[in-house]
Design an enzyme around this catalytic site. Structure first.
Site, PDB file in Angstrom:
ATOM      1  N   ASP A 136      -3.228  -5.455 -12.795  1.00  0.00           N
ATOM      2  CA  ASP A 136      -2.096  -5.598 -13.394  1.00  0.00           C
ATOM      3  C   ASP A 136      -3.117  -6.132 -14.868  1.00  0.00           C
ATOM      4  O   ASP A 136      -4.141  -5.676 -14.675  1.00  0.00           O
ATOM      5  CB  ASP A 136      -2.004  -7.758 -13.419  1.00  0.00           C
ATOM      6  N   THR A 159      -2.811  -7.140 -17.984  1.00  0.00           N
ATOM      7  CA  THR A 159      -3.227  -8.179 -19.306  1.00  0.00           C
ATOM      8  C   THR A 159      -3.736  -9.374 -18.534  1.00  0.00           C
ATOM      9  O   THR A 159      -3.150  -9.772 -17.646  1.00  0.00           O
ATOM     10  CB  THR A 159      -1.598  -9.238 -19.704  1.00  0.00           C
ATOM     11  N   ASP A 188      -3.766 -12.135 -12.878  1.00  0.00           N
ATOM     12  CA  ASP A 188      -3.790 -13.517 -13.447  1.00  0.00           C
ATOM     13  C   ASP A 188      -2.161 -14.416 -13.458  1.00  0.00           C
ATOM     14  O   ASP A 188      -2.608 -15.708 -14.134  1.00  0.00           O
ATOM     15  CB  ASP A 188      -4.766 -12.947 -15.163  1.00  0.00           C
TER      16      ASP A 188
END
Length: 622
Positions: free
Chosen positions: A312, A314, A514
């Site tokens: 991912d 970000t 996250d």
């Protein structure tokens, strides 16, 4: 059958460390002939051996499940029958020690799905004939008009009818910045309304809403992940057949029961049972020193065989917080530092993440203090208005400037667009209703991200960017890090579908994320790694491994450690099998008796543990 299940639960004493300690003391006392008020060997037989026999009997009776416990049970009973109590107690103790190590590597119960459920609002503000009524969220129907106040979570999916706002969509897309919303824009359940009040028309409710689909994705992904079976149990049928055949032939040929029992004792897979869990435990200890909390016992086994690592963007490859990357002035008599100062002063009371980022970054530059913002006003979905040094300041998006009829020259628009193409968000600034310039903000790449990607490639694993961010932001990051495969604008189901497609091609994928939106993918992937520092609790619960300090620079080491662990396991297995067959030959010829055979097995188990222990401090020199 229920009574048998209750007995089986009692057999779960093998997980009790206290019982193993007592049994171990008893075994040592028997070896060194230390006087005890009870038969030391029988203490181990009862505490460790009885649960093994019960589990073997129940497995055979309920599903004809042949495990390593079957052979051990036969060896225990045979040893007791010929009064070789020490051999029976020693084998039972070693087997339960291996079972304990395996249990210690199993993940604790995870509560990720429960936390997702808590994200679903219990109530909604339904508008009926201009009156506002609080109703249970599950009673909302398609077409109902709802009102969402600042700070509230959107109860169902819908379309905004009136009002302007900024919505935090991190739960669904993982985007680091809130998204401005106005009339006609879609909003999803589970996202958070940050500023303005708005009315919406429900379009998807109940089980069809976005947050409920997310919950089902997590549940289905977890159910579909295969669990690794213990090696000794995987080969149990063959081990039992070979051992019983060898024991039977030995008895028939030699006519001596003690030799047959010795064959059963030496063929018990003690070292084989310890081969995998000891290596895993040592590798988990090594990983913990580098900031990795390994929650699933077989996660490192699966990590050793991954072909792709999906990131991912970000919060994983980037820090997850916006930073000022450029300040531009559009007035000759206004410097860029003055533009920056005006913007920071105007945003000093803002609760918007972009406004907070401008203030934070300005203070870090130490350009000076911030003047008091007079008459501060938030304009939902547009920006802010304030007085600074008796001048009217506007800071916000392009829509705000259009509404206030503040001209933005084409050259400024083109320059701002170039920053947007690089994944930036642009905040325009006006002083006394005249364009003063703009500030570009972007999420910044972690310092060691490029080196990490390079090392992952060197290890023969393909890095993939799998993000909910827009194409421009994803492309900009991928070019900086030299990631060739990029998938942008991904919803949770898009990430899940991509991983599923890879698995159908027999590609093993490790997912690193996250956010809440990453939870289904983290569970579906062969291995899920969550950023433990800034990551959401739900993402951490869904993952097999949590990176506690968010230092992705150690990921290549974890990958190499997993592969080294598998080499150690293979060496342990080869050694334990070779030892078994050598001991078998010695037992058949009568050189070994049950007690000596048990001690040989004990020595083999110790050798396996020592070999695994080297993993605790292992680190490959690169």
């Amino acid at each position: 059958m229920r009574q048998l299940e209750k007995i089986l639960k009692w057999g779960g004493m093998k997980k009790d460390v206290t019982i193993l300690i007592i049994s171990g003391i008893a075994i040592l006392a028997s070896i060194f002939r230390f006087p005890l008020p009870f038969d030391a060997a029988w203490a181990a037989i009862i505490l460790c051996g009885v649960p093994i026999v019960l589990e073997a009997v129940i497995g055979l009776a309920t599903s004809f499940d042949i495990t390593a416990d079957v052979l051990v049970s036969i060896a225990l009973i045979a040893s007791v029958m010929i009064r070789e109590d020490f051999a029976a107690g020693e084998v039972a103790f070693i087997m339960q020690l291996g079972a304990l190590l395996e249990d210690l590597t199993v993940a604790k119960a995870r509560a990720g799905i429960e936390k997702l459920v808590r994200l679903t609002p219990r109530t909604a503000r339904k508008i009926i004939d201009s009156d506002e009524m609080i109703v249970p969220a599950e009673q909302v129907q398609v077409g109902d008009v709802l009102r969402v106040l600042p700070g509230e979570t959107v109860p169902v999916d819908g379309i905004i009818r009136s009002g302007q706002t900024s919505v935090n969509q991190a739960a669904m897309t993982g985007e680091s910045l809130p998204v401005d919303k106005g009339v006609g824009d879609e909003v999803s359940s589970g996202t958070v309304n940050q500023f303005g009040c708005f009315d919406m028309r429900a379009t998807r409710v109940g089980e069809d809403s976005s947050i409920q689909r997310m919950i089902r994705l997590v549940q289905s992904a977890d159910a579909g992940k295969a669990k690794t079976v213990g090696l000794a149990d995987r080969w149990a049928t063959w081990i039992v057949v070979v051992a019983l055949t060898a024991a039977g032939l030995t008895w028939l040929i030699s006519g001596r029961m003690i030799r047959a029992v010795t064959v059963l004792v030496v063929f018990c897979p003690c070292a084989l049972v310890l081969a995998t869990p000891t290596a895993i435990m040592a590798a988990i200890g090594n990983a913990a020193k580098r900031g990795f909390l390994v929650k699933e016992g077989d996660a490192l086994e699966r990590l050793a065989s991954v072909s792709d690592i999906a990131f991912d963007k970000t919060g994983t490859l980037t820090y997850g917080t916006p930073r000022v990357v450029a300040v531009r002035s559009s007035q000759a008599d206004l410097s860029e530092s003055e533009v920056y100062t005006y913007a920071a002063c105007a945003e000093s009371r803002s609760e918007h993440p972009l406004g907070k980022a401008i203030v934070r970054c300005y203070r870090n530059t130490r350009l000076g203090g911030l003047a008091e913002a007079e008459g501060f006003q938030t304009i939902p979905g547009r920006g802010v208005q304030a007085g600074v040094h008796h001048k009217e300041i506007l800071a916000g998006n392009l829509e705000l400037f259009k509404e206030r009829r503040i001209a933005v020259p084409d050259r400024v628009l083109e320059e701002a667009e170039s920053f947007r193409n690089d994944g930036c968000t642009v905040t325009f600034l006006a002083v006394e209703k005249k364009l003063a310039g703009f500030i570009a903000l972007a999420d910044t790449v972690r310092e060691n991200a490029a080196e990490t990607i390079s090392e992952i490639k060197a290890a023969g694993v393909t890095p993939v960017l799998l993000t909910g961010d827009h194409q421009n932001a994803a492309r900009h990051i991928s070019e900086q890090l030299h990631v060739d495969e990029v998938h942008s604008d991904c919803l949770p189901e898009d990430k899940l579908n991509w991983i599923d497609a890879c698995q159908k091609e027999r590609r093993q994928v490790c997912m690193i994320g996250d956010g809440i939106n990453d939870a289904p993918a983290l569970k579906k992937a062969s291995v899920g790694i969550a950023m433990g520092g800034i990551g959401s609790d739900i993402a951490v619960d869904a993952a097999d491994i949590a990176l506690v300090n968010d230092n992705i620079g150690e990921l290549p080491h974890l990958l190499r450690l997993a592969r080294r662990m598998m080499v150690t396991i293979q060496c342990n297995i080869s050694f334990s099998m070779a030892l078994n067959f050598v001991a078998l030959a010695l037992a058949v010829t009568g050189i070994l008796n049950p007690v000596v055979g048990a001690l040989v097995h004990n020595a083999g188990s110790v050798a396996v543990v020592i070999d695994s222990a080297f993993l605790l401090k292992w680190r490959e020199k690169v």
